[in-house]
Design an enzyme around this catalytic site. Structure first.
Site, PDB file in Angstrom:
ATOM      1  N   LYS A  83       1.225  -0.687  -0.145  1.00  0.00           N
ATOM      2  CA  LYS A  83      -0.129  -0.255   0.204  1.00  0.00           C
ATOM      3  C   LYS A  83       0.955   0.927  -0.010  1.00  0.00           C
ATOM      4  O   LYS A  83       1.952   1.519   0.570  1.00  0.00           O
ATOM      5  CB  LYS A  83      -0.916   0.092   1.229  1.00  0.00           C
ATOM      6  CG  LYS A  83      -1.938   0.885   0.761  1.00  0.00           C
ATOM      7  CD  LYS A  83      -2.809   0.886   2.503  1.00  0.00           C
ATOM      8  CE  LYS A  83      -4.199   1.358   2.127  1.00  0.00           C
ATOM      9  NZ  LYS A  83      -5.245   1.214   3.444  1.00  0.00           N
ATOM     10  N   ASP A 126      15.963   6.881  -5.550  1.00  0.00           N
ATOM     11  CA  ASP A 126      15.080   6.138  -4.150  1.00  0.00           C
ATOM     12  C   ASP A 126      15.439   4.692  -3.298  1.00  0.00           C
ATOM     13  O   ASP A 126      15.365   3.745  -2.579  1.00  0.00           O
ATOM     14  CB  ASP A 126      14.263   6.670  -4.346  1.00  0.00           C
ATOM     15  CG  ASP A 126      12.721   6.117  -3.362  1.00  0.00           C
ATOM     16  OD1 ASP A 126      14.044   6.592  -1.721  1.00  0.00           O
ATOM     17  OD2 ASP A 126      12.294   5.930  -2.871  1.00  0.00           O
ATOM     18  N   LYS A 152      17.076   2.001  -1.396  1.00  0.00           N
ATOM     19  CA  LYS A 152      17.188   1.411   0.719  1.00  0.00           C
ATOM     20  C   LYS A 152      16.035   0.389   0.402  1.00  0.00           C
ATOM     21  O   LYS A 152      15.581  -0.467  -1.054  1.00  0.00           O
ATOM     22  CB  LYS A 152      15.804   2.597   0.598  1.00  0.00           C
ATOM     23  CG  LYS A 152      13.834   2.258   0.404  1.00  0.00           C
ATOM     24  CD  LYS A 152      13.549   3.108   0.830  1.00  0.00           C
ATOM     25  CE  LYS A 152      11.995   3.369   0.600  1.00  0.00           C
ATOM     26  NZ  LYS A 152      11.394   4.697   0.535  1.00  0.00           N
ATOM     27  N   SER A 193       1.364   6.030  -0.971  1.00  0.00           N
ATOM     28  CA  SER A 193       0.372   7.173  -1.007  1.00  0.00           C
ATOM     29  C   SER A 193      -0.798   6.925  -1.745  1.00  0.00           C
ATOM     30  O   SER A 193      -1.756   8.051  -2.352  1.00  0.00           O
ATOM     31  CB  SER A 193       1.067   7.822  -1.338  1.00  0.00           C
ATOM     32  OG  SER A 193       2.039   8.056  -0.593  1.00  0.00           O
ATOM     33  N   PHE A 194      -0.608   6.898  -3.036  1.00  0.00           N
ATOM     34  CA  PHE A 194      -1.776   6.430  -4.344  1.00  0.00           C
ATOM     35  C   PHE A 194      -2.464   5.402  -4.699  1.00  0.00           C
ATOM     36  O   PHE A 194      -3.271   5.189  -6.190  1.00  0.00           O
ATOM     37  CB  PHE A 194      -0.592   7.404  -5.647  1.00  0.00           C
ATOM     38  CG  PHE A 194       0.375   8.114  -5.540  1.00  0.00           C
ATOM     39  CD1 PHE A 194      -0.258   9.619  -4.970  1.00  0.00           C
ATOM     40  CD2 PHE A 194       1.881   8.166  -6.053  1.00  0.00           C
ATOM     41  CE1 PHE A 194       0.263   9.714  -4.841  1.00  0.00           C
ATOM     42  CE2 PHE A 194       2.095   9.054  -6.025  1.00  0.00           C
ATOM     43  CZ  PHE A 194       2.079  10.054  -5.427  1.00  0.00           C
ATOM     44  N   ASN A 249      12.850  -1.255  -0.806  1.00  0.00           N
ATOM     45  CA  ASN A 249      12.352  -1.622  -2.290  1.00  0.00           C
ATOM     46  C   ASN A 249      13.489  -2.118  -3.273  1.00  0.00           C
ATOM     47  O   ASN A 249      13.401  -1.969  -4.433  1.00  0.00           O
ATOM     48  CB  ASN A 249      12.827   0.507  -3.954  1.00  0.00           C
ATOM     49  CG  ASN A 249      12.016   1.012  -2.597  1.00  0.00           C
ATOM     50  OD1 ASN A 249      11.087   0.621  -2.720  1.00  0.00           O
ATOM     51  ND2 ASN A 249      12.351   2.773  -3.273  1.00  0.00           N
ATOM     52  N   VAL A 275      -1.430  -2.356  -4.049  1.00  0.00           N
ATOM     53  CA  VAL A 275      -0.240  -3.654  -4.821  1.00  0.00           C
ATOM     54  C   VAL A 275      -0.794  -4.751  -4.573  1.00  0.00           C
ATOM     55  O   VAL A 275      -1.305  -4.852  -3.208  1.00  0.00           O
ATOM     56  CB  VAL A 275       1.829  -3.116  -4.729  1.00  0.00           C
ATOM     57  CG1 VAL A 275       1.501  -4.542  -5.120  1.00  0.00           C
ATOM     58  CG2 VAL A 275       1.785  -2.404  -5.145  1.00  0.00           C
TER      59      VAL A 275
END
Length: 426
Positions: free
Chosen positions: A102, A218, A220, A104-105, A223, A108
Site C-alpha cells: 500500500k 531512491d 533503500k 500514497s496513491f 525497494n 499493490v
C-alpha cells in the site's frame, strides 16, 4: 362560446397538472436512460458492438443547457473516449486475491490472470490522488522506466499498463520472497558473502539504469525485493530521473532521509553518483545493522550525513571497508563511480569473488533462498496489508462523474502499454 373566468382557471390548472406529470415522466425516463448508459459504458466489450456504438454517439452540435451543463452520462462518455487507448487487457481480466502493499496513491495486489491462471503483482493507483498531489509526471516517468527494464534480470518487469477513467494499472512481475528490509529486520545483519552477493546484483541493476541515462534516486531496503530463488529485484521507479547524461546534473530534492546524499541534503546539483552513495548506505546497513548515519533525531542524522565519518568496525574485511569509504565519500567529485560509473565498482577488490557473467545469467547460487511454497504463500508480506479486504471496485470504473474525475480522466495520455500479441503473458 363564452368562456367564464372560473373555466379558464380550471383549464389552466389542468394544463399545469399535465405539464407537471409530463415533466416528471420525462425526468424519470432521462434518469433511467442515464443509469442505463452509465452501466453500458462500464462494460467495454458491449460498447464495441456496432449498433451499441451508434446508439452511444453524441451529437456535438446539439444545444446543451448552459446552466446545468451536459447530462452526466455524456460527460462520462467524453471522459472515457478521451482515453482513446485500446489495450488487450482490462481490469476484469484478473481475479484480485490479496493486498500485498500500500502506498500514497493506491495498492499493490496479488492477482491471477483468469485465462492463463498466471500470477502478477498489479499496482492500482487512484488518478485523482495523483493529480491532487501533482505527481502525474513521476507516474509517467515510472511507466517509461518500467518499459526499459525488460532486458535486465534484477529489475522488476512490466507486462502491461492500462487505465480507466479513474484508475491506473501496472501489471508487474510477482515477487514473493520479501523485502530486503524484512529479512534485515529479522536477521539484524548479513554475513559479508551474502551482503556482497546482494550488492553486486544491485550495482549491476543501477549500472544498467545509468547506461540508459536514468538515475534511480531512491535506493533503500524497502525497494529491494527477493524473488523465490533468492535473487534481487529492484522495484518502485517513481523517483527516477530520465535523460541525465553521463556528466549531467539535476537538483530535485527527493529520496528517503536515512539514505540522502550530502549534496541532495544541501540542495546542491547532483549526478548519478547519488545512487552509489545510496548503495554504500544499504551495504553498510546489511553489514552493520543500521544505516551509516542513523539517528532517531532527524536533525542530528542530517548533521551526521553532512559532517561525520561513517564508523567502520573491524568485523568487515579491509576490502569491504575500502568500498564503503569510496561509496560514502561526501564529496561527489571524489566518490567511487564518478569517472567510470559501474565499472569502478565491478573491478573493486571487494567484488573479486564475483564472476559477473555468471551473476547476470543467474548461475550463482544465492546465499539464501526464501521458504515459499508457491505463488499464494504470503508469509514474507506484512499482515497489515494481506489482512485488508480486497475492494470489488478494482474491476469497475467509477460511475460518479466529479470535476476531479473529469480532470484526471485525460491526464495520462499514452499510459497504456501491451507487448506484441505473440508475447502476451509469456
Amino acid at each position: 362560446m363564452a368562456v367564464t373566468e372560473a373555466g379558464c382557471d380550471l383549464t389552466y390548472c389542468r394544463m399545469r397538472g399535465i405539464v407537471a406529470v409530463l415533466t416528471a415522466f420525462i425526468k424519470e425516463r432521462k434518469m433511467g436512460l442515464n443509469d442505463f448508459i452509465q452501466k453500458l459504458v462500464s462494460t467495454p466489450h458491449i460498447c464495441q458492438h456496432v449498433e451499441v456504438n451508434n446508439f452511444l454517439k453524441i451529437d456535438e452540435n446539439q444545444n446543451e443547457d448552459t446552466e446545468n451543463g451536459p447530462p452526466e452520462s455524456q460527460v462520462y462518455l467524453k471522459a472515457r473516449s478521451s482515453l482513446a487507448e485500446e489495450t488487450q487487457i482490462k481490469p476484469y481480466d484478473f481475479d484480485y486475491l490479496k493486498i500485498i502493499g500500500k502506498g500514497s496513491f493506491g495498492k499493490v495486489l496479488l492477482a491471477r490472470h483468469k485465462e492463463t491462471t498466471r500470477y502478477y503483482a498489479v499496482k492500482v493507483l487512484q488518478k485523482k490522488i495523483i493529480m491532487k498531489k501533482k505527481e502525474h509526471k513521476h507516474i509517467m516517468a515510472e511507466r517509461s522506466v518500467l518499459m526499459k527494464n525488460i532486458k535486465h534480470p534484477f529489475l522488476v518487469g512490466l507486462h502491461y499498463s492500462f487505465q480507466t477513467t479513474d484508475k491506473l494499472y501496472f501489471v508487474l512481475d510477482y515477487v514473493n520472497g520479501g523485502e530486503l528490509f524484512y529479512h534485515l529486520q529479522r536477521e539484524r545483519i548479513f554475513l559479508e558473502p551474502r551482503a556482497r552477493f546482494y550488492a553486486a546484483e544491485i550495482a549491476s541493476a543501477l549500472g544498467y539504469l545509468h547506461s540508459l541515462h536514468i538515475v534511480y534516486r531512491d535506493l533503500k531496503p524497502e525497494n529491494i525485493l527477493l524473488d523465490s530463488q533468492g535473487h534481487i529485484v529492484l522495484t518502485d521507479f517513481g523517483l527516477c530521473k530520465e535523460g541525465l547524461e553521463d556528466n549531467g546534473t539535476t537538483t530535485t530534492f527527493c529520496g528517503t532521509p536515512e539514505y540522502l546524499a550530502p549534496e541532495v541534503l544541501q540542495k546542491q546539483a547532483y549526478d548519478r553518483t547519488v545512487d552509489w552513495w545510496c548503495l554504500g548506505s544499504v551495504l553498510y546497513e546489511m553489514l552493520y545493522g543500521l544505516p551509516p548515519f542513523y539517528s532517531r533525531n532527524t536533525a542530528e542524522m542530517y548533521n551526521n550525513i553532512l559532517h561525520k565519518s561513517p564508523v567502520l568496525k573491524p568485523n568487515v574485511s579491509n576490502a569491504g571497508r575500502d568500498l564503503l569509504e569510496g561509496l560514502l565519500q561526501k564529496d561527489r567529485t571524489k566518490r567511487l563511480g564518478v569517472k567510470d560509473d559501474f565499472l569502478e565498482l565491478k573491478y573493486h577488490s571487494f567484488f573479486s569473488p564475483i564472476n559477473w557473467e555468471d551473476l547476470m545469467a543467474k548461475k550463482i547460487t544465492p546465499p539464501y533462498v526464501p521458504s515459499v511454497s508457491g505463488p499464494t504463500d504470503l508469509q514474507h508480506f506484512d499482515p497489515e496489508f494481506t489482512h485488508l479486504p480486497v475492494s470489488s471496485s478494482l474491476c469497475t470504473e467509477t460511475l460518479t462523474v466529479t470535476s476531479s474525475v473529469k480532470e484526471a480522466a485525460g491526464a495520462f495520455p499514452g499510459f497504456s502499454y501491451g507487448p506484441p500479441a505473440e508475447h502476451s503473458f509469456m
